[in-house]
Motif scaffolding. Structure first.
Motif, PDB file in Angstrom:
ATOM      1  N   GLY A  89      43.102  40.664  38.776  1.00 20.76           N
ATOM      2  CA  GLY A  89      41.786  40.149  38.424  1.00 20.76           C
ATOM      3  C   GLY A  89      41.543  38.704  38.764  1.00 20.76           C
ATOM      4  O   GLY A  89      40.523  38.154  38.401  1.00 20.76           O
ATOM      5  N   TYR A  90      42.431  38.056  39.487  1.00 22.06           N
ATOM      6  CA  TYR A  90      42.202  36.652  39.804  1.00 22.06           C
ATOM      7  C   TYR A  90      41.456  36.492  41.118  1.00 22.06           C
ATOM      8  O   TYR A  90      41.352  37.400  41.924  1.00 22.06           O
ATOM      9  CB  TYR A  90      43.518  35.872  39.857  1.00 22.06           C
ATOM     10  N   ARG A  91      40.929  35.333  41.313  1.00 26.87           N
ATOM     11  CA  ARG A  91      40.366  34.891  42.587  1.00 26.87           C
ATOM     12  C   ARG A  91      41.051  33.577  42.931  1.00 26.87           C
ATOM     13  O   ARG A  91      41.502  32.862  42.051  1.00 26.87           O
ATOM     14  CB  ARG A  91      38.854  34.658  42.488  1.00 26.87           C
ATOM     15  N   GLN A  92      41.123  33.259  44.221  1.00 24.31           N
ATOM     16  CA  GLN A  92      41.737  32.001  44.621  1.00 24.31           C
ATOM     17  C   GLN A  92      40.907  31.338  45.696  1.00 24.31           C
ATOM     18  O   GLN A  92      40.493  31.978  46.653  1.00 24.31           O
ATOM     19  CB  GLN A  92      43.159  32.228  45.144  1.00 24.31           C
ATOM     20  N   ALA A  93      40.661  30.060  45.528  1.00 25.24           N
ATOM     21  CA  ALA A  93      40.011  29.235  46.547  1.00 25.24           C
ATOM     22  C   ALA A  93      41.025  28.181  46.976  1.00 25.24           C
ATOM     23  O   ALA A  93      41.714  27.596  46.130  1.00 25.24           O
ATOM     24  CB  ALA A  93      38.759  28.583  45.991  1.00 25.24           C
ATOM     25  N   ALA A  94      41.150  27.955  48.276  1.00 24.59           N
ATOM     26  CA  ALA A  94      42.163  27.029  48.764  1.00 24.59           C
ATOM     27  C   ALA A  94      41.718  26.370  50.057  1.00 24.59           C
ATOM     28  O   ALA A  94      40.818  26.849  50.745  1.00 24.59           O
ATOM     29  CB  ALA A  94      43.487  27.758  48.985  1.00 24.59           C
ATOM     30  N   VAL A  95      42.358  25.250  50.370  1.00 22.19           N
ATOM     31  CA  VAL A  95      42.178  24.570  51.643  1.00 22.19           C
ATOM     32  C   VAL A  95      43.544  24.505  52.319  1.00 22.19           C
ATOM     33  O   VAL A  95      44.564  24.285  51.669  1.00 22.19           O
ATOM     34  CB  VAL A  95      41.554  23.162  51.467  1.00 22.19           C
ATOM     35  N   ALA A 103      48.678  28.886  27.895  1.00 21.80           N
ATOM     36  CA  ALA A 103      48.853  29.452  29.232  1.00 21.80           C
ATOM     37  C   ALA A 103      50.321  29.720  29.521  1.00 21.80           C
ATOM     38  O   ALA A 103      50.648  30.623  30.268  1.00 21.80           O
ATOM     39  CB  ALA A 103      48.277  28.506  30.282  1.00 21.80           C
ATOM     40  N   SER A 104      51.225  28.948  28.943  1.00 21.52           N
ATOM     41  CA  SER A 104      52.647  29.110  29.217  1.00 21.52           C
ATOM     42  C   SER A 104      53.169  30.432  28.711  1.00 21.52           C
ATOM     43  O   SER A 104      54.139  30.959  29.229  1.00 21.52           O
ATOM     44  CB  SER A 104      53.445  27.982  28.555  1.00 21.52           C
ATOM     45  N   ASP A 105      52.557  30.965  27.651  1.00 23.75           N
ATOM     46  CA  ASP A 105      53.038  32.206  27.078  1.00 23.75           C
ATOM     47  C   ASP A 105      52.668  33.415  27.926  1.00 23.75           C
ATOM     48  O   ASP A 105      53.217  34.489  27.752  1.00 23.75           O
ATOM     49  CB  ASP A 105      52.482  32.375  25.662  1.00 23.75           C
ATOM     50  N   GLU A 106      51.700  33.260  28.830  1.00 21.28           N
ATOM     51  CA  GLU A 106      51.266  34.373  29.660  1.00 21.28           C
ATOM     52  C   GLU A 106      52.222  34.573  30.828  1.00 21.28           C
ATOM     53  O   GLU A 106      52.791  33.635  31.333  1.00 21.28           O
ATOM     54  CB  GLU A 106      49.883  34.093  30.252  1.00 21.28           C
ATOM     55  N   LYS A 107      52.388  35.797  31.232  1.00 20.49           N
ATOM     56  CA  LYS A 107      53.094  36.060  32.474  1.00 20.49           C
ATOM     57  C   LYS A 107      52.163  35.673  33.617  1.00 20.49           C
ATOM     58  O   LYS A 107      50.961  35.737  33.502  1.00 20.49           O
ATOM     59  CB  LYS A 107      53.444  37.542  32.601  1.00 20.49           C
ATOM     60  N   PRO A 166      50.336  26.698  35.838  1.00 20.00           N
ATOM     61  CA  PRO A 166      49.207  26.871  34.926  1.00 20.00           C
ATOM     62  C   PRO A 166      48.695  25.518  34.438  1.00 20.00           C
ATOM     63  O   PRO A 166      49.489  24.624  34.128  1.00 20.00           O
ATOM     64  CB  PRO A 166      49.792  27.669  33.761  1.00 20.00           C
ATOM     65  N   ILE A 167      47.370  25.358  34.399  1.00 16.84           N
ATOM     66  CA  ILE A 167      46.806  24.115  33.871  1.00 16.84           C
ATOM     67  C   ILE A 167      45.983  24.371  32.620  1.00 16.84           C
ATOM     68  O   ILE A 167      45.757  23.467  31.839  1.00 16.84           O
ATOM     69  CB  ILE A 167      45.957  23.367  34.925  1.00 16.84           C
ATOM     70  N   ARG A 168      45.521  25.595  32.443  1.00 11.38           N
ATOM     71  CA  ARG A 168      44.871  26.048  31.214  1.00 11.38           C
ATOM     72  C   ARG A 168      44.776  27.563  31.296  1.00 11.38           C
ATOM     73  O   ARG A 168      45.130  28.153  32.307  1.00 11.38           O
ATOM     74  CB  ARG A 168      43.497  25.405  31.016  1.00 11.38           C
ATOM     75  N   GLU A 169      44.298  28.178  30.242  1.00 10.69           N
ATOM     76  CA  GLU A 169      44.240  29.621  30.246  1.00 10.69           C
ATOM     77  C   GLU A 169      43.386  30.129  31.418  1.00 10.69           C
ATOM     78  O   GLU A 169      42.286  29.647  31.655  1.00 10.69           O
ATOM     79  CB  GLU A 169      43.649  30.125  28.925  1.00 10.69           C
ATOM     80  N   LYS A 170      43.942  31.073  32.170  1.00  9.39           N
ATOM     81  CA  LYS A 170      43.287  31.697  33.320  1.00  9.39           C
ATOM     82  C   LYS A 170      42.990  30.734  34.463  1.00  9.39           C
ATOM     83  O   LYS A 170      42.112  30.977  35.288  1.00  9.39           O
ATOM     84  CB  LYS A 170      42.011  32.426  32.899  1.00  9.39           C
ATOM     85  N   ARG A 171      43.737  29.623  34.536  1.00  9.72           N
ATOM     86  CA  ARG A 171      43.605  28.671  35.644  1.00  9.72           C
ATOM     87  C   ARG A 171      44.998  28.233  36.085  1.00  9.72           C
ATOM     88  O   ARG A 171      45.822  27.863  35.260  1.00  9.72           O
ATOM     89  CB  ARG A 171      42.840  27.418  35.236  1.00  9.72           C
ATOM     90  N   GLN A 172      45.239  28.307  37.403  1.00  9.43           N
ATOM     91  CA  GLN A 172      46.516  27.867  37.942  1.00  9.43           C
ATOM     92  C   GLN A 172      46.283  27.081  39.219  1.00  9.43           C
ATOM     93  O   GLN A 172      45.484  27.491  40.065  1.00  9.43           O
ATOM     94  CB  GLN A 172      47.415  29.059  38.277  1.00  9.43           C
ATOM     95  N   LEU A 173      46.983  25.967  39.355  1.00 12.51           N
ATOM     96  CA  LEU A 173      47.014  25.245  40.619  1.00 12.51           C
ATOM     97  C   LEU A 173      48.029  25.932  41.513  1.00 12.51           C
ATOM     98  O   LEU A 173      49.067  26.399  41.031  1.00 12.51           O
ATOM     99  CB  LEU A 173      47.437  23.803  40.414  1.00 12.51           C
ATOM    100  N   LYS A 195      43.738  29.098  41.389  1.00 11.57           N
ATOM    101  CA  LYS A 195      43.575  30.510  41.019  1.00 11.57           C
ATOM    102  C   LYS A 195      42.838  30.541  39.698  1.00 11.57           C
ATOM    103  O   LYS A 195      43.146  29.765  38.794  1.00 11.57           O
ATOM    104  CB  LYS A 195      44.937  31.169  40.852  1.00 11.57           C
ATOM    105  N   PHE A 196      41.862  31.415  39.595  1.00  7.65           N
ATOM    106  CA  PHE A 196      41.118  31.534  38.344  1.00  7.65           C
ATOM    107  C   PHE A 196      40.934  33.007  38.022  1.00  7.65           C
ATOM    108  O   PHE A 196      40.672  33.821  38.887  1.00  7.65           O
ATOM    109  CB  PHE A 196      39.781  30.796  38.398  1.00  7.65           C
ATOM    110  N   GLY A 197      41.123  33.339  36.756  1.00  7.04           N
ATOM    111  CA  GLY A 197      41.056  34.716  36.308  1.00  7.04           C
ATOM    112  C   GLY A 197      39.669  35.083  35.829  1.00  7.04           C
ATOM    113  O   GLY A 197      38.790  34.253  35.744  1.00  7.04           O
TER     114      GLY A 197
END
Length: 190
Positions: free
Chosen positions: A32-38, A23-27, A149-156, A187-189
């Motif tokens: 194409g992402y979605r985000q759920a938040a409180v 995940a670090s190598d990605e910009k 980033p916490i894994r590919e296509k996932r970000q806190l 955020k999830f892609g």
């Protein structure tokens, strides 16, 4: 107390994550992402005593150009309107949408930082918010946040936002709510 605990836990997770070399190598691209938040109220800057909205947000980008994006969030709020100035108060649910422009300041890993500015509209069912205001609310927010980033296509994501809610002069009493909010999400892609 709950908000401080959430803030501390978020910072620990953001600062200590696992090895995320793929995940670090990605910009940090928002396409194409979605985000759920409180959105949790931290400190009111209003005259106090008007209550607090707790907000759930689900959003996605409408436009993306490099570091600039326009995002739409669908919002469901739990409104706790305290009795004030002769108004009854009570609890209710608010529904609405926010639109925000976001500028990514950095795209480096392990963190990406951004600024955002947004406006929206919300309707409060069962109670006005604040209690001496109206059911229709205009929202304005400005904030700064970080993505981790916490894994590919996932970000806190964690942000501090100033939130203003008022009826924008739609009724005689333009009661307002002003507060700092902690916004924690994922955020999830695609």
């Amino acid at each position: 107390m709950i908000a401080r605990t959430l803030a501390a836990a978020s910072l620990v997770v953001l600062l200590t994550g696992s090895d995320i070399s793929s995940a670090s190598d990605e910009k940090a691209d928002d396409r194409g992402y979605r985000q759920a938040a409180v959105s949790v109220p931290l400190k009111s800057t209003s005259d106090g005593g008007e209550g607090h909205p707790w907000r759930l947000l689900y959003g996605y980008p409408l436009l993306q150009r490099g570091r600039f994006s326009v995002q739409q969030d669908w919002v469901i709020s739990y409104l706790d309107a305290k009795p004030i100035r002769g108004a009854e108060g009570g609890t209710g649910i608010g529904v609405g949408t926010d639109f925000a422009i976001r500028w990514q300041l950095t795209r480096r890993t392990p963190f990406s930082t951004y600024l955002e500015l947004g406006n929206g509209v919300q309707y409060a069912a069962r109670t006005a918010f604040p209690a001496h205001g109206s059911r229709w609310q205009i929202t304005t927010n400005v904030g700064i946040g970080v993505l981790r980033p916490i894994r590919e296509k996932r970000q806190l994501s964690a942000a501090i936002r100033y939130l203003h809610m008022s009826n924008g002069g739609l009724s005689d009493d333009n009661a307002g709510y002003d507060a700092m909010h902690l916004v924690i999400g994922m955020k999830f892609g695609r």
